[in-house]
Enzyme design. Structure first.
Site, PDB file in Angstrom:
ATOM      1  N   ARG A  60       0.819  -1.217   0.000  1.00 45.93           N
ATOM      2  CA  ARG A  60       0.000   0.000   0.000  1.00 45.93           C
ATOM      3  C   ARG A  60       0.853   1.267   0.000  1.00 45.93           C
ATOM      4  O   ARG A  60       0.378   2.336  -0.383  1.00 45.93           O
ATOM      5  CB  ARG A  60      -1.010  -0.034   1.154  1.00 45.93           C
ATOM      6  CG  ARG A  60      -2.096  -1.094   0.932  1.00 45.93           C
ATOM      7  CD  ARG A  60      -3.091  -1.133   2.062  1.00 45.93           C
ATOM      8  NE  ARG A  60      -2.522  -1.624   3.285  1.00 45.93           N
ATOM      9  CZ  ARG A  60      -2.366  -2.918   3.594  1.00 45.93           C
ATOM     10  NH1 ARG A  60      -2.764  -3.846   2.739  1.00 45.93           N
ATOM     11  NH2 ARG A  60      -1.816  -3.283   4.736  1.00 45.93           N
ATOM     12  N   GLU A  73       6.170 -10.697  15.117  1.00 51.71           N
ATOM     13  CA  GLU A  73       5.726 -11.287  16.391  1.00 51.71           C
ATOM     14  C   GLU A  73       6.039 -12.790  16.402  1.00 51.71           C
ATOM     15  O   GLU A  73       6.540 -13.327  17.378  1.00 51.71           O
ATOM     16  CB  GLU A  73       4.225 -11.035  16.543  1.00 51.71           C
ATOM     17  CG  GLU A  73       3.736 -11.213  17.956  1.00 51.71           C
ATOM     18  CD  GLU A  73       2.250 -10.927  18.065  1.00 51.71           C
ATOM     19  OE1 GLU A  73       1.681 -10.330  17.132  1.00 51.71           O
ATOM     20  OE2 GLU A  73       1.671 -11.338  19.079  1.00 51.71           O
TER      21      GLU A  73
HETATM   22  P1  AMP Z   1       4.405  -2.340  11.447  1.00 50.05           P
HETATM   23  O1  AMP Z   1       5.625  -2.941  10.850  1.00 50.05           O
HETATM   24  O2  AMP Z   1       3.915  -3.069  12.662  1.00 50.05           O
HETATM   25  O3  AMP Z   1       4.565  -0.848  11.688  1.00 50.05           O
HETATM   26  O4  AMP Z   1       3.241  -2.526  10.383  1.00 50.05           O
HETATM   27  C1  AMP Z   1       3.141  -1.698   9.285  1.00 50.05           C
HETATM   28  C2  AMP Z   1       2.760  -2.428   8.043  1.00 50.05           C
HETATM   29  O5  AMP Z   1       1.741  -3.413   8.283  1.00 50.05           O
HETATM   30  C3  AMP Z   1       2.195  -1.446   7.036  1.00 50.05           C
HETATM   31  O6  AMP Z   1       2.741  -1.769   5.768  1.00 50.05           O
HETATM   32  C4  AMP Z   1       0.698  -1.651   7.089  1.00 50.05           C
HETATM   33  O7  AMP Z   1       0.157  -1.674   5.795  1.00 50.05           O
HETATM   34  C5  AMP Z   1       0.482  -2.991   7.788  1.00 50.05           C
HETATM   35  N1  AMP Z   1      -0.409  -2.922   8.959  1.00 50.05           N
HETATM   36  C6  AMP Z   1      -0.062  -3.178  10.247  1.00 50.05           C
HETATM   37  N2  AMP Z   1      -1.103  -3.071  11.075  1.00 50.05           N
HETATM   38  C7  AMP Z   1      -2.169  -2.711  10.307  1.00 50.05           C
HETATM   39  C8  AMP Z   1      -3.547  -2.406  10.588  1.00 50.05           C
HETATM   40  N3  AMP Z   1      -4.061  -2.465  11.830  1.00 50.05           N
HETATM   41  N4  AMP Z   1      -4.336  -2.057   9.548  1.00 50.05           N
HETATM   42  C9  AMP Z   1      -3.833  -1.990   8.291  1.00 50.05           C
HETATM   43  N5  AMP Z   1      -2.550  -2.258   7.971  1.00 50.05           N
HETATM   44  C10 AMP Z   1      -1.710  -2.618   8.953  1.00 50.05           C
END
Ligand code: AMP
Length: 176
Positions: free
Chosen positions: A63, A100
């Site tokens: 995205r 995780e």
């Molecule tokens: P993080 O690495 O935990 O910061 O997760 C970020 C990535 O995971 C991004 O590329 C987001 O598109 C996706 N992502 C993580 N959590 C969500 C959520 N609750 N809703 C939508 N996309 C998420």
């Protein structure tokens, strides 16, 4: 005389409970993408936070490509994709990072950036910050400098911003 209401991007983000697995509330940006004014506003607002004199926009799969491409087009800049394993055809530099459960891997073309390049990283959402942390490391390992990270949505409670505290971060919409 009609008074035009300012558009609230929050109205175009939809919560999908228990997706992709139980306990996760997925922030669905497809209503924002589907609305021309909302999509255009989001890209223009992101563009306001791009510093002068950068060399490229780096978009994170998948995205991040949507907003990264809009931003690159608006600013007449190049777009560098950071992708999941096995998608980029030329010689890649890769990084593994912890999830995780298990590890994930991101790749960038080795010739996409070089020493001294300044870039802005774009993704749709900042959650724990693991994905963008890995992307920053990947870009830095090629000798380039990350001057800002931009997101449409930030989930503040997950503390992603603290993991990338050396880089200026801007998010259009935050949730507690
Ligand atoms: P993080 O690495 O935990 O910061 O997760 C970020 C990535 O995971 C991004 O590329 C987001 O598109 C996706 N992502 C993580 N959590 C969500 C959520 N609750 N809703 C939508 N996309 C998420």
């Amino acid at each position: 005389m009609t008074v035009k209401q300012a558009l609230d991007l929050r109205d175009y983000i939809r919560d999908i409970p228990d997706f992709p697995k139980p306990g996760i509330v997925f922030k669905d940006i497809t209503p924002l993408l589907a609305d021309g004014s909302a999509f255009c506003t989001s890209v223009s607002e992101l563009a306001c936070h791009v510093p002068q004199d950068i060399d490229a926009i780096v978009g994170i799969e998948s995205r991040g490509f949507l907003f990264g491409a809009g931003l690159a087009q608006q600013l007449c800049m190049g777009l560098v994709p950071v992708r999941k394993p096995g998608k980029l055809p030329a010689d890649v530099h890769a990084i593994e990072y912890e999830l995780e459960y298990g590890v994930d891997r991101l790749e960038i073309h080795r010739d996409a950036l070089s020493e001294g390049h300044k870039v802005v990283i774009v993704d749709d959402l900042l959650a724990t910050g693991g994905t963008v942390r890995a992307t920053i490391n990947l870009v830095q390992q090629l000798g380039a400098e990350v001057v800002a990270c931009l997101f449409v949505v930030e989930l503040l409670a997950l503390g992603g911003r603290q993991r990338i505290s050396e880089v200026p971060v801007h998010s259009l919409i935050t949730y507690e």
